[in-house]
Write a protein that holds these residues in place. Structure first.
Motif, PDB file in Angstrom:
ATOM      1  N   TYR A 115     -79.375 -59.093  -4.034  1.00 50.53           N
ATOM      2  CA  TYR A 115     -80.229 -58.014  -4.519  1.00 50.53           C
ATOM      3  C   TYR A 115     -81.712 -58.388  -4.488  1.00 50.53           C
ATOM      4  O   TYR A 115     -82.573 -57.522  -4.643  1.00 50.53           O
ATOM      5  CB  TYR A 115     -79.835 -57.618  -5.942  1.00 50.53           C
ATOM      6  CG  TYR A 115     -78.656 -56.679  -6.011  1.00 50.53           C
ATOM      7  CD1 TYR A 115     -78.737 -55.383  -5.521  1.00 50.53           C
ATOM      8  CD2 TYR A 115     -77.443 -57.098  -6.573  1.00 50.53           C
ATOM      9  CE1 TYR A 115     -77.658 -54.517  -5.580  1.00 50.53           C
ATOM     10  CE2 TYR A 115     -76.350 -56.235  -6.643  1.00 50.53           C
ATOM     11  CZ  TYR A 115     -76.460 -54.956  -6.144  1.00 50.53           C
ATOM     12  OH  TYR A 115     -75.383 -54.095  -6.204  1.00 50.53           O
TER      13      TYR A 115
ATOM     14  N   LYS B 235     -90.728 -56.321  -9.614  1.00 53.24           N
ATOM     15  CA  LYS B 235     -90.334 -56.780 -10.950  1.00 53.24           C
ATOM     16  C   LYS B 235     -88.848 -57.091 -11.012  1.00 53.24           C
ATOM     17  O   LYS B 235     -88.431 -58.003 -11.733  1.00 53.24           O
ATOM     18  CB  LYS B 235     -90.694 -55.720 -11.989  1.00 53.24           C
ATOM     19  CG  LYS B 235     -92.193 -55.521 -12.191  1.00 53.24           C
ATOM     20  CD  LYS B 235     -92.470 -54.473 -13.254  1.00 53.24           C
ATOM     21  CE  LYS B 235     -93.966 -54.290 -13.461  1.00 53.24           C
ATOM     22  NZ  LYS B 235     -94.266 -53.243 -14.474  1.00 53.24           N
ATOM     23  N   SER B 236     -88.070 -56.334 -10.252  1.00 55.58           N
ATOM     24  CA  SER B 236     -86.624 -56.578 -10.247  1.00 55.58           C
ATOM     25  C   SER B 236     -86.299 -57.979  -9.736  1.00 55.58           C
ATOM     26  O   SER B 236     -85.335 -58.613 -10.188  1.00 55.58           O
ATOM     27  CB  SER B 236     -85.912 -55.530  -9.386  1.00 55.58           C
ATOM     28  OG  SER B 236     -86.396 -55.564  -8.046  1.00 55.58           O
ATOM     29  N   ASP B 237     -87.109 -58.488  -8.800  1.00 58.80           N
ATOM     30  CA  ASP B 237     -86.879 -59.835  -8.285  1.00 58.80           C
ATOM     31  C   ASP B 237     -87.071 -60.884  -9.382  1.00 58.80           C
ATOM     32  O   ASP B 237     -86.270 -61.817  -9.507  1.00 58.80           O
ATOM     33  CB  ASP B 237     -87.834 -60.137  -7.128  1.00 58.80           C
ATOM     34  CG  ASP B 237     -87.291 -59.663  -5.791  1.00 58.80           C
ATOM     35  OD1 ASP B 237     -86.259 -58.958  -5.790  1.00 58.80           O
ATOM     36  OD2 ASP B 237     -87.888 -59.990  -4.753  1.00 58.80           O
TER      37      ASP B 237
END
Length: 306
Positions: free
Chosen positions: A26, A206-208
């Motif tokens: 992801y 930001k998800s990383d």
């Protein structure tokens, strides 16, 4: 501490490690950057969790054990660098399976460097588990994923070295101090690799960064740190063959999240892996005695210290 509790915690550690490939898939950042943040944040969490005993832990480490920790960190960096990169070129199941062929190298290194004896039933269990791994990997070779499989296999050599060094030093170094030094060393090695490759450390979505933290917390702290803890009580080949269970769990998770289909040969191979793990577990249970649960004494600071 009972054997059943040790293996229950070991199972939870393997389950936690199995989530790593899903989180990595992801992420949008380059593989080396993912690897860097994973070990950096794992070192930070280990330092915070073990803050109370950190000074005592550092003072009690001998020079030789610090060298072992640095070596383990170097091998861990290489392992993550190669393995996370392999996920760009092959399936989750193949990558994890080839990486978990480390049991071959762990068994060989244990005989060569640790002089550890492994019972016939444990060896039989390892062989059966490897048969399952070969069956699954062999069915995937025709899909054009050979390069990714090769990267994962190389990573297996390095993680085997990491496990062997951990087995030698973990009886004398507390788990949080060990995790801090090893992951901190790996972070420095990977930082150098990221700089040479020219990858930026930011900005990324930001998800990383949330996934980086998740990789440190779940597979890092709840996974690898638990495996390091287990090395204090059980033989390195037994921990290694148990980690083969990650192959099955990661494949199931990949099917759920990415619809990577599990074919007949994968199911059969998974069964053989579980059968091999169970056989090795039974043998370890028979050979296990109270002396295996005793920790080697931590060297006194007045003897040899840093």
């Amino acid at each position: 501490m009972s054997l059943s509790l040790i293996y229950s915690v070991l199972f939870l550690g393997i389950l936690s490690v199995s989530t790593a490939s899903i989180m990595i898939r992801y992420c949008t950042a380059p593989s080396l950057v993912i690897a860097f943040y994973r070990v950096l944040l794992t070192a930070g969490l280990a330092g915070l969790i073990g803050l109370k005993d950190r000074r005592t832990g550092f003072l009690s480490i001998s020079r030789n054990d610090i060298a072992y920790c640095l070596g383990a960190g170097f091998f861990l960096a290489l392992h993550f660098g190669f393995w996370i990169t392999s996920l760009d070129y092959t399936s989750v199941s193949s990558s994890v399976l080839f990486t978990n062929l480390q049991v071959i190298f762990v068994l060989a290194f244990s005989f060569l460097f640790l002089r550890e004896r492994v019972g016939f039933k444990a060896i039989l269990g390892i062989i059966v588990a490897l048969m399952g791994s070969v069956l699954i990997a062999g069915g995937d070779w025709h899909g054009g994923r050979l390069f990714g499989d090769l990267l994962a296999l190389i990573s297996a050599v390095f993680v085997a070295g990491y496990f062997i060094i951990g087995r030698r030093v973990r009886a004398r170094v507390d788990v949080w101090t060990y995790s801090l030094i090893v992951n901190g060393t790996a972070a420095l090695v990977l930082l150098a690799a990221v700089s040479i490759a020219g990858f930026p450390l930011y900005p990324y979505p930001k998800s990383d960064y949330l996934l980086f933290f998740g990789l440190a917390l779940v597979p890092g702290i709840a996974g690898h740190t638990v495996l390091n803890w287990a090395l204090k009580f059980v033989k390195a080949p037994i921990v290694a063959v148990s980690v083969l269970g990650e192959s099955v769990m990661a494949s199931i998770l990949a099917f759920i999240f990415f619809h990577e289909t599990l074919r007949a040969y994968q199911l059969l191979g998974g069964f053989l892996i579980l059968a091999g793990i169970y056989t090795a577990y039974l043998n370890q249970s028979q050979d296990f005695n109270s002396t295996d649960l005793q920790c080697a004494p931590v060297p006194s600071p007045k003897n040899e210290h840093v």
